[in-house]
Design a protein around this motif. Structure first.
Motif, PDB file in Angstrom:
ATOM      1  N   VAL A 248      -4.264  12.363  -4.864  1.00 25.48           N
ATOM      2  CA  VAL A 248      -4.265  10.988  -4.377  1.00 25.48           C
ATOM      3  C   VAL A 248      -5.598  10.680  -3.710  1.00 25.48           C
ATOM      4  O   VAL A 248      -6.137  11.499  -2.973  1.00 25.48           O
TER       5      VAL A 248
ATOM      6  N   ALA B 177       1.078   3.968  -2.878  1.00 25.44           N
ATOM      7  CA  ALA B 177       0.796   5.381  -2.601  1.00 25.44           C
ATOM      8  C   ALA B 177       1.861   6.260  -3.243  1.00 25.44           C
ATOM      9  O   ALA B 177       1.549   7.279  -3.868  1.00 25.44           O
TER      10      ALA B 177
ATOM     11  N   MET C 198      -6.124   9.665   5.186  1.00 27.50           N
ATOM     12  CA  MET C 198      -5.179   9.914   4.094  1.00 27.50           C
ATOM     13  C   MET C 198      -3.907  10.575   4.615  1.00 27.50           C
ATOM     14  O   MET C 198      -2.801  10.277   4.154  1.00 27.50           O
TER      15      MET C 198
ATOM     16  N   ILE D 159       0.841  -1.201   0.000  1.00 32.88           N
ATOM     17  CA  ILE D 159       0.000   0.000   0.000  1.00 32.88           C
ATOM     18  C   ILE D 159       0.875   1.249   0.000  1.00 32.88           C
ATOM     19  O   ILE D 159       0.638   2.189  -0.761  1.00 32.88           O
ATOM     20  N   LEU D 160       1.911   1.255   0.826  1.00 29.04           N
ATOM     21  CA  LEU D 160       2.806   2.419   0.875  1.00 29.04           C
ATOM     22  C   LEU D 160       3.536   2.612  -0.452  1.00 29.04           C
ATOM     23  O   LEU D 160       3.648   3.737  -0.952  1.00 29.04           O
TER      24      LEU D 160
ATOM     25  N   PHE E  26      -7.889   7.193  -1.831  1.00 25.07           N
ATOM     26  CA  PHE E  26      -7.820   5.816  -1.350  1.00 25.07           C
ATOM     27  C   PHE E  26      -8.106   4.848  -2.503  1.00 25.07           C
ATOM     28  O   PHE E  26      -7.458   3.818  -2.631  1.00 25.07           O
TER      29      PHE E  26
ATOM     30  N   ALA F  35       3.987   7.070   3.864  1.00 28.35           N
ATOM     31  CA  ALA F  35       4.592   6.874   2.539  1.00 28.35           C
ATOM     32  C   ALA F  35       5.793   7.804   2.353  1.00 28.35           C
ATOM     33  O   ALA F  35       6.864   7.366   1.898  1.00 28.35           O
TER      34      ALA F  35
ATOM     35  N   ILE G 243      -5.072   4.403  -4.776  1.00 27.31           N
ATOM     36  CA  ILE G 243      -4.017   3.642  -4.093  1.00 27.31           C
ATOM     37  C   ILE G 243      -4.388   2.176  -3.999  1.00 27.31           C
ATOM     38  O   ILE G 243      -3.569   1.295  -4.272  1.00 27.31           O
TER      39      ILE G 243
ATOM     40  N   LEU H 180      -7.022  -0.130   3.183  1.00 28.43           N
ATOM     41  CA  LEU H 180      -6.345   1.133   3.479  1.00 28.43           C
ATOM     42  C   LEU H 180      -6.768   1.674   4.836  1.00 28.43           C
ATOM     43  O   LEU H 180      -5.931   2.112   5.617  1.00 28.43           O
TER      44      LEU H 180
ATOM     45  N   LEU I 145      -1.627   7.940   5.966  1.00 30.36           N
ATOM     46  CA  LEU I 145      -1.054   7.159   4.876  1.00 30.36           C
ATOM     47  C   LEU I 145       0.050   7.941   4.164  1.00 30.36           C
ATOM     48  O   LEU I 145       1.139   7.414   3.919  1.00 30.36           O
ATOM     49  N   LEU I 146      -0.213   9.197   3.833  1.00 32.13           N
ATOM     50  CA  LEU I 146       0.790  10.006   3.127  1.00 32.13           C
ATOM     51  C   LEU I 146       2.024  10.247   3.992  1.00 32.13           C
ATOM     52  O   LEU I 146       3.154  10.219   3.497  1.00 32.13           O
TER      53      LEU I 146
END
Length: 192
Positions: free
Chosen positions: A33, A21, A56, A17-18, A35, A63, A38, A49, A59-60
């Protein structure tokens, strides 16, 4: 077996996932970006996710942290291998002119990180941590002010050379690094 495509064990799903992303950021920009994009790029269900990341921003942040850490490892390894001041200067030249970024994609992602962090202060810490790691690597061989100047030089040349129609030649980069990194002798009678 029916049902989940996850299988009995998917230990690399979070990492996929990373990585996805970062691919999506490189292709569309951090601001675009989603979900859904990604999840599609990672080949995982959309719900995965939110299982691994609160939102988000989380996640960002993860990443971009992954990007910073991977580049920092290559950057640091070149400087750690240097044994003399001349080798340390050559390591800085290699960081600028070589493939420490790994790919042009990673350099593009660094632009995205800077731009995104300017509007999302919670990512500023990722940048600060990255700069700290870079300066610590440089501090093995250079005084703090020189390390700071060389770090800025690395980023500036890397950015300029990636878009300049006539990137600065390696020999010229080496001359600039030498000029910044070589201790200067004060004139007679002057104190340092």
């Amino acid at each position: 077996m029916t049902g989940s495509t996850r299988g009995p064990n998917d230990p690399r799903r979070r990492e996929r996932i990373l990585d996805a992303a970062l691919d999506v950021i490189a292709e569309h920009g951090a601001i675009k970006v989603t979900f859904r994009k990604i999840a599609s790029a990672a080949g995982v269900p959309l719900g995965s996710l939110t299982y691994y990341f609160d939102d988000m921003q989380h996640l960002l942040t993860e990443a971009f942290t992954r990007l910073a850490e991977s580049v920092s490892v290559r950057y640091g390894a070149l400087l750690e291998a240097a044994r003399t001041p001349e080798e340390a200067q050559e390591a800085v030249v290699e960081i600028i002119c070589g493939k420490v970024w790994g790919t042009d994609r990673n350099l593009l992602l660094s632009y995205e990180l800077y731009a995104f962090a300017a509007r999302h202060p919670e990512l500023t810490e990722v940048l600060r941590s990255w700069m700290h790691a870079s300066r610590q690597s440089l501090a093995r061989h250079f005084d703090p002010l020189t390390a700071r100047a060389l770090d800025a030089l690395v980023e500036g040349f890397s950015i300029h050379n990636s878009v300049d129609a006539r990137p600065t030649e390696r020999a010229d980069v080496a001359a600039v690094v030498r000029a910044v990194a070589t201790p200067r002798t004060p004139p007679d009678g002057a104190s340092r």
